[in-house]
Motif scaffolding. Structure first.
Motif, short mmCIF file in Angstrom:
data_model
loop_
_atom_site.label_atom_id
_atom_site.label_comp_id
_atom_site.label_asym_id
_atom_site.label_seq_id
_atom_site.Cartn_x
_atom_site.Cartn_y
_atom_site.Cartn_z
N HIS A 2 0.57 3.40 3.03
CA HIS A 2 1.10 2.96 4.32
C HIS A 2 2.58 3.35 4.42
O HIS A 2 3.36 3.03 3.54
CB HIS A 2 0.98 1.44 4.48
N LYS A 9 0.86 -1.20 0.00
CA LYS A 9 0.00 0.00 0.00
C LYS A 9 0.89 1.24 0.00
O LYS A 9 1.65 1.46 0.94
CB LYS A 9 -0.86 0.03 1.27
N ASP A 42 2.87 -4.03 5.30
CA ASP A 42 2.16 -3.74 4.05
C ASP A 42 2.59 -2.43 3.40
O ASP A 42 2.11 -2.07 2.33
CB ASP A 42 0.65 -3.69 4.29
#
Ligand code: FAD
Ligand code: DLZ
Ligand code: SF4
Length: 511
Positions: free
Chosen positions: A452, A449, A457
């Motif tokens: 993030h 992501k 992640d």
């Protein structure tokens, strides 16, 4: 001077495939033997992409045929020649025995390594050796040195303006056309939605190319890269067709989308002419004049035309001058002390980072990736992860069909890795995932992501960016173009900083 009466031996190297080459000018066909050599040393000093070897051998063979048709005597040594000595010097020695020349006449080599060997020829051979300046470049090595001498920063923009004045390209009454020298700010459109770029012309292999493809499969089977997509221009005529298609179909959009990246769309609006220019099949100044003509005729906007001209008379000439000015030290420069080994995914493409996987895939399939893929994805990762410059340099030199050390090394060592300590780039081109997200459609479907910042992640570029900044604070904080970033870092507080550093260490540990 030698009183020998044999012919003049004119060795033509694989990236000197130009009919107007300085060493041919003024020569008579009767008294000249042109020597072209396929040699193992050149094919293996790095493990070149299979398409690159096939391209160079095919272009060399086509060029030799063209010269013969024009009446020149060409002594062509094929890789499969059973007595092939395997090196330029070894082959010139054999040719000296065959032809007993009065003189060897050669244009200076593109690469330092080869030029060193050529400079030893006068002591090795009994005949005279004449080494000529490569005037296919608009700025000679000596002219660049004169420009660079005494300057603290070798700012490309200053060099570029001089080149504009010198060539008269996009200059009116001594001023830049449109009032500004550099329209780069208009050339950063992100690829919102899909971009529909017309496909570039492909040149399917003819009999000569099929022959060299078979040779590459036989001798270099374990080298990186696919051969299936081979479609590079291998003659001047084909290169001209490729250039015509670029001017007619892609130059108009070249500027705005110069920095854009789209998954699976490898060429976008780029010219894809670097292989032909570097081989000598296309004349860089002629291409720039044609781009200017497209502007004068109202067929392409100024930002596209200026952008294209800047890449050629600016960056291309500049990096070539920079290379000769900084060699041989540049090849070993490592100002940031980077030492990690190159991750295996640079060869396999096996990574969950979608941007990197796509750039490696394009590199493997096409022996090409465009500038922003090379700089801001593949290069940015190597910079942030602290990969050993020698390994990164060798990778770039091997995998791209347009790669010769004079152009690859400044781009990699100085532009990408800041290994020269900032002589070329005023700051490292370090960026977090945000930049890639803005300029591409990669992130949407990535396993990571981009929003993030830390944790398993998070886009790995995010923590690596701060890890890099933190570790090089001492060097970078005083840099006025990047130093302000440390105020943001300091404001984060220790916990957040620790999160970033731990996440980055986890990424690095898994490489
Ligand atoms: P376009 O985007 O259409 O640009 C037009 C022309 O401008 C190119 O054909 C090329 O001749 C010239 N040009 C553009 N950028 C540069 C540059 N930074 N340096 C020199 N010439 C430039 N280019 C090579 O020719 N060989 C290399 O080995 C090479 N290695 C690179 C490595 C890195 C890390 C980076 C960031 C760039 C590198 N480049 C190299 C420059 C650039 O990426 C390629 O010239 C370009 O992608 C070739 O595709 P194109 O012909 O479609 O270029
Ligand atoms: C890159 C290359 C390869 C793979 N093979 C040859 C070759 O067999 N013969 C040749 O003349 N040139 C080759 N080249 C290009 C040379 O490496 C290039 O001309 C020099 O590096 C320039 O200094
Ligand atoms: Fe690349 Fe990060 Fe975007 Fe994934 S999220 S594609 S790793 S920039």
């Amino acid at each position: 001077m030698s009183d020998r009466s044999g012919p003049v031996l004119v060795p033509i190297l694989g990236d000197q495939l130009t009919r107007t080459l300085a060493s041919l000018r003024g020569q008579t066909k009767e008294n000249t033997v042109i020597l072209m050599m396929e040699v193992r040393d050149e094919a293996t000093y790095v493990r070149h992409h299979k398409q690159k070897i096939a391209l160079i051998f095919s272009a060399m063979r086509h060029f030799a045929a063209e010269l013969r048709e024009a009446g020149w005597q060409v002594d062509y040594v094929a890789l499969s020649d059973k007595d092939n000595a395997g090196s330029f010097t070894g082959e010139v020695a054999r040719a000296v025995e065959r032809h007993d020349p009065a003189k060897i006449r050669i244009v200076e080599a593109g690469e330092w390594r080869v030029q060193q060997a050529i400079e030893e020829w006068p002591g090795k051979f009994a005949c005279a050796v004449e080494i000529l300046c490569d005037d296919r470049f608009l700025s000679s090595i000596a002219q660049f040195r004169d420009w660079a001498e005494g300057r603290k920063h070798l700012t490309m923009e200053h060099f570029y303006r001089e080149m504009r004045r010198r060539t008269g390209l996009l200059i009116k009454a001594g001023k830049p056309v449109g009032g500004e020298w550099n329209l780069d700010k208009q050339n950063r459109e992100s690829p919102a939605g899909r971009l529909d770029a017309p496909p570039r012309p492909q040149f399917p292999p003819d009999a000569i190319t099929h022959e060299v493809i078979a040779l590459v499969e036989e001798h270099f089977a374990d080298h990186f890269g696919a051969l299936e997509n081979f479609g590079w221009p291998v003659t001047r005529e084909q290169a001209e067709q490729a250039a015509n298609a670029f001017f007619a179909e892609r130059l108009e959009q070249f500027g705005p989308y110069q920095d854009a990246m789209v998954h699976g769309q490898d060429d976008l609006f780029h010219s894809m002419l670097s292989t032909s220019i570097n081989l000598g099949l296309l004349d860089p100044l002629d291409l720039c004049r044609r781009a200017q003509q497209a502007y004068d005729d109202g067929k392409a906007p100024l930002n596209s035309v200026e952008g294209f001209i800047r890449q050629i008379i600016g960056w291309r000439e500049y990096v070539r001058g920079f290379y000769w000015y900084c060699m041989p030290e540049l090849a070993h420069a490592n100002a940031l002390g980077a030492s990690r080994p190159l991750p295996a995914f640079y060869w396999t493409g096996e990574t969950d980072m979608r941007c990197l996987a796509d750039c490696v895939r394009a590199t493997r399939d096409n022996a090409h990736a465009h500038h922003i893929q090379r700089l801001m994805v593949l290069g940015n990762f190597a910079l942030l992860a602290g990969i050993d410059p020698r390994q990164v340099q060798e990778w770039y030199l091997a995998v791209y069909a347009d790669a010769y050390e004079w152009v690859e090394l400044p781009n990699v060592a100085a532009m990408v890795l800041y290994a020269d300590g900032g002589r070329l780039a005023t700051k490292p081109y370090a960026a977090s995932g945000n930049y890639i997200n803005k300029m591409s459609d990669y992130c949407g479907k990535c396993r990571y992501k981009v929003s993030h910042k830390t944790g398993p992640d998070a886009c790995p570029f995010n923590p690596l960016y701060w890890h890099f900044m933190h570790h090089h604070r001492e060097r970078l904080e005083s840099n006025h173009r990047i130093g302000r970033i440390y105020a943001t870092w300091d404001k984060m507080g220790e916990d957040k900083q620790r999160d970033y550093l731990d996440s980055a260490e986890a990424v690095l540990k898994n490489l």
